[in-house]
Every structure is written in C-alpha cells, then in structure tokens.
Write a protein that holds these residues in place. Structure first.
Motif: not given
Length: 158
Positions: A140-158
């Motif tokens: 994942h490129a150009r990641v900031d804190a908000a995008r990181l939170q989205q990515l982690v949350q998606a894995k938590r919900e999977a």
C-alpha cells in the motif's frame, strides 16, 4: 500465519535437502523455512547447522543479522512499515508512530489481541510514492495515519 503453527520437521528437512547444494545455501534455506512456516523455529537451527556443517551460533547469527527473519510465529496479520530514507522523508516516522499507537505495540511485537505483528522493513521498492506499508505482503503506497487506520480496520473486520 497462524500462531499455533506446529513445527514440521519433515518440511524443514525437505527445504534443506532441496537447497543444501546451492552456493551460499543458508540464506535460501532460511527463506524457504520462513516462507513455508512463517518464521524460523529454534528447532530448525540445529537441523540447518548439522546439514550445512556449521555451528548453531553461525546459523543464529545469520537469522539475527537480517531483519527479515522471524524467530517467533507472527500474528494472523503482519503489518510492515517502511523505515527507509525515502519513506522517512515523506512522513514515514509519523506513520510508524501511528502504527504503534493503533496496534498498541512496538516493532517486532504483536498487538494484545493477537491479530497483528508490527515489523520494520527497509525499503519496499516504491520510494517515489511513500510512505509505504505492506499488510500480509500486499503493498500500500502513500499511506497516512487515516489510511492506515482504514486498512487495519478492514483486516480486523475480515
């Protein structure tokens, strides 16, 4: 990778046998074991040392020298944050701190819920579009804190 992964002696022996005649066989063997099992178990160190006719200390030295090799099973998801200079120049330190805060752990540690292992990585090869992370080997490129939170949350919900 499942933290309950059982040490598979036969798999390790097969990996060693397939690579032991290669020049510089230790690294290909270690990569093969980690790719297959998710980490290099302590039991594998003695097998590698015996098969390559080197000391266990030499094998351990190689494992501990390279950041890539894990000596403990990772959590279900592995989040790697690029720590190379190009990503640092594009906000990588703030991203690393966001990852530590979000997961509640430091580098080379796992989150309390057992879902994430946080690892530093020293270049993901996308220097022009950093800061970068991988989650379960997906870049994942150009990641900031908000995008990181989205990515982690998606894995938590999977």
């Amino acid at each position: 990778m499942d933290r309950q992964q059982v040490f598979d002696v036969a798999a390790v022996r097969d990996i060693i046998a397939a690579r032991r005649q290669m020049a510089g066989a230790m690294l290909p063997i270690l990569h093969g074991i980690q790719d297959r099992i998710g980490y290099v178990p302590p039991q594998a160190v003695a097998l590698i040392a015996t098969e390559l006719n080197v000391s266990r200390a030499e094998v351990h030295g190689v494992i501990s020298f390279y950041h890539y090799f894990r000596q403990q099973p990772p959590a279900r998801h592995v989040l790697q944050v690029c720590r190379a200079e190009a990503c640092q120049a594009r906000g990588g330190e703030a991203l690393a701190e966001a990852a530590r805060q979000l997961l509640g752990c430091g580098f080379d540690e796992s989150s309390a819920d057992g879902l994430f292992t946080l690892e530093p990585v020293y270049c993901l090869g996308q220097c022009a579009c950093g800061p970068n992370v991988t989650i379960d080997d997906r870049l994942h490129a150009r990641v900031d804190a908000a995008r990181l939170q989205q990515l982690v949350q998606a894995k938590r919900e999977a």
